[in-house]
Design a protein around this motif. Structure first.
Motif, mmCIF file in Angstrom:
data_model
loop_
_atom_site.group_PDB
_atom_site.id
_atom_site.type_symbol
_atom_site.label_atom_id
_atom_site.label_comp_id
_atom_site.label_asym_id
_atom_site.label_seq_id
_atom_site.Cartn_x
_atom_site.Cartn_y
_atom_site.Cartn_z
ATOM 1 N N HIS A 146 7.749 7.971 23.140
ATOM 2 C CA HIS A 146 7.598 6.807 24.370
ATOM 3 C C HIS A 146 9.079 6.906 24.090
ATOM 4 N N SER A 147 9.893 7.904 23.933
ATOM 5 C CA SER A 147 11.403 7.701 24.963
ATOM 6 C C SER A 147 11.379 9.033 25.253
ATOM 7 N N PHE A 148 10.681 10.547 25.604
ATOM 8 C CA PHE A 148 10.601 11.321 26.058
ATOM 9 C C PHE A 148 11.833 11.468 27.272
ATOM 10 N N GLY A 149 12.471 11.659 28.139
ATOM 11 C CA GLY A 149 13.675 12.497 28.861
ATOM 12 C C GLY A 149 14.561 10.854 29.198
ATOM 13 N N GLY A 150 14.587 10.804 27.774
ATOM 14 C CA GLY A 150 15.475 9.021 27.688
ATOM 15 C C GLY A 150 14.684 7.795 28.707
ATOM 16 N N ARG A 151 13.861 7.729 29.021
ATOM 17 C CA ARG A 151 13.165 6.888 28.963
ATOM 18 C C ARG A 151 13.414 5.033 28.333
ATOM 19 N N ARG A 152 13.916 3.892 28.544
ATOM 20 C CA ARG A 152 13.980 3.525 27.821
ATOM 21 C C ARG A 152 13.638 1.467 28.763
ATOM 22 N N THR A 153 13.115 1.314 27.812
ATOM 23 C CA THR A 153 12.463 -0.137 28.409
ATOM 24 C C THR A 153 12.045 -1.356 27.421
ATOM 25 N N PRO A 154 12.040 -2.092 28.041
ATOM 26 C CA PRO A 154 11.967 -3.888 27.064
ATOM 27 C C PRO A 154 10.648 -3.509 25.937
ATOM 28 N N ARG A 155 9.761 -2.236 26.607
ATOM 29 C CA ARG A 155 8.934 -2.291 25.476
ATOM 30 C C ARG A 155 9.098 -1.168 24.417
ATOM 31 N N ASN A 156 10.187 -0.297 24.616
ATOM 32 C CA ASN A 156 10.149 0.260 23.404
ATOM 33 C C ASN A 156 12.162 0.553 23.204
ATOM 34 N N GLU A 157 12.366 -0.864 23.600
ATOM 35 C CA GLU A 157 13.949 -1.047 22.807
ATOM 36 C C GLU A 157 14.343 -1.189 21.743
ATOM 37 N N SER A 158 13.608 -1.340 20.621
ATOM 38 C CA SER A 158 13.574 -1.008 19.356
ATOM 39 C C SER A 158 13.856 0.907 18.499
ATOM 40 N N GLY A 162 0.422 -1.105 -0.035
ATOM 41 C CA GLY A 162 0.343 -0.221 0.256
ATOM 42 C C GLY A 162 0.925 1.163 0.148
ATOM 43 N N ARG A 163 -0.169 2.115 -0.348
ATOM 44 C CA ARG A 163 1.230 3.869 -0.580
ATOM 45 C C ARG A 163 0.425 4.624 0.901
ATOM 46 N N ILE A 164 1.286 4.816 1.327
ATOM 47 C CA ILE A 164 1.171 5.593 2.682
ATOM 48 C C ILE A 164 0.998 6.968 2.546
ATOM 49 N N VAL A 165 0.644 6.739 2.918
ATOM 50 C CA VAL A 165 -0.888 8.430 2.961
ATOM 51 C C VAL A 165 -0.507 9.669 4.046
ATOM 52 N N GLU A 166 0.054 9.000 5.573
ATOM 53 C CA GLU A 166 -0.136 9.796 6.529
ATOM 54 C C GLU A 166 0.563 9.129 7.985
ATOM 55 N N THR A 167 1.733 9.754 8.313
ATOM 56 C CA THR A 167 2.737 10.011 9.122
ATOM 57 C C THR A 167 2.297 11.073 10.334
ATOM 58 N N GLU A 168 3.365 10.043 11.162
ATOM 59 C CA GLU A 168 3.432 11.323 12.408
ATOM 60 C C GLU A 168 5.196 11.380 12.606
ATOM 61 N N ALA A 169 5.703 12.312 13.219
ATOM 62 C CA ALA A 169 6.881 12.541 13.350
ATOM 63 C C ALA A 169 7.176 11.970 14.831
ATOM 64 N N TYR A 170 8.483 11.830 15.446
ATOM 65 C CA TYR A 170 8.345 11.642 17.630
ATOM 66 C C TYR A 170 9.648 11.683 17.193
ATOM 67 N N LEU A 171 9.935 12.644 18.110
ATOM 68 C CA LEU A 171 11.649 13.578 18.171
ATOM 69 C C LEU A 171 12.252 13.155 18.683
ATOM 70 N N GLY A 172 11.682 12.078 19.955
ATOM 71 C CA GLY A 172 13.331 11.583 21.423
ATOM 72 C C GLY A 172 13.166 11.651 22.163
ATOM 73 N N PRO A 173 13.417 12.653 23.044
ATOM 74 C CA PRO A 173 13.714 12.505 24.643
ATOM 75 C C PRO A 173 13.068 14.161 25.135
ATOM 76 N N GLU A 174 13.139 14.704 23.765
ATOM 77 C CA GLU A 174 12.769 16.059 24.157
ATOM 78 C C GLU A 174 11.508 16.234 24.208
ATOM 79 N N ASP A 175 10.705 15.420 23.366
ATOM 80 C CA ASP A 175 9.138 14.692 22.891
ATOM 81 C C ASP A 175 8.234 14.953 23.662
ATOM 82 N N ARG A 176 7.513 15.339 24.231
ATOM 83 C CA ARG A 176 6.905 14.337 25.611
ATOM 84 C C ARG A 176 6.112 13.870 24.951
ATOM 85 N N ALA A 177 5.118 13.740 23.834
ATOM 86 C CA ALA A 177 4.454 12.521 23.130
ATOM 87 C C ALA A 177 4.966 11.359 22.493
#
Length: 206
Positions: free
Chosen positions: A62-74, A45-60
């Motif tokens: 999963h890695s906000f604040g440098g959080r690192r867990t088994p869930r977000n390890e990837s 399928g052709r991708i028609v919608e995306t969102e960007a998540y910017l890492g430790p400074e981005d409160r939205a």
């Protein structure tokens, strides 16, 4: 890269993903999501919608604040890996890791316009009209049979799931707005980090 490298069927390279999440999220529009099922069925399928998540400074993120867990390890893997996570106890979401190893930025694939394998997608999303087969992050993972077993795979080398060049959207086709479902993120909830094809019937929300 040569024009041959950028043909519709050629998969995206590591270099494509080794950019900041905003650039990757915009550039993913018009690209192809490809899934090979164990029975040999190919979904695309052709991708028609995306969102960007910017890492430790981005409160939205999963890695906000440098959080690192088994869930977000990837998210901490090298760019071009898949980050697949479970939400609400019932849905999977597919993200593409951006930036570089150890820099946990990612792009959520929110919606896809089905191209190949529609009969299989219709079976997996029984009773849904075609424009709603993949018009949301949980819908597209259901239609493409994507689950936690694909978390952490390398989208650059995997045969099971990867992204191909397709045809990038021209700038005048790209609409920009705030991300969906991140009201908890304060000022980050209003940042223009959602990108979608303004002409597509398959986006999750206009």
């Amino acid at each position: 890269m040569s024009s041959a490298d950028r043909s519709a069927g050629s998969r995206l390279s590591r270099r494509f993903f080794r950019r900041d999440a905003v650039t990757v999220a915009r550039s993913l529009l018009g690209r192809l999501l490809v899934r090979h099922l164990p029975d040999g069925t190919v979904l695309a399928g052709r991708i028609v919608e995306t969102e960007a998540y910017l890492g430790p400074e981005d409160r939205a993120a999963h890695s906000f604040g440098g959080r690192r867990t088994p869930r977000n390890e990837s998210m901490y893997k090298d760019a071009g890996h898949a980050y697949v996570y479970f939400i609400y106890g019932m849905h999977w979401c597919l993200n593409v890791v951006a930036a570089s190893e150890g820099r946990p930025e990612a792009c959520l694939i929110r919606a896809v316009e089905p191209i190949t394998g529609l009969e299989t997608m219709r079976r997996l999303r029984a009773g849904r009209p075609d424009p709603e087969l993949c018009s949301g992050p949980a819908k597209l993972t259901q239609a493409f049979a994507i689950d936690g077993s694909l978390d952490g795979i390398d989208l650059v080398t995997s045969r099971e799931l990867y992204l191909a060049w397709g045809r990038p959207l021209p700038p005048n086709r790209i609409a920009v707005g705030p991300r969906i479902g991140v009201a908890y993120a304060g000022e980050w909830a209003d940042k223009p980090l959602r990108f979608y094809d303004r002409q597509s019937r398959h986006v999750s929300r206009r």
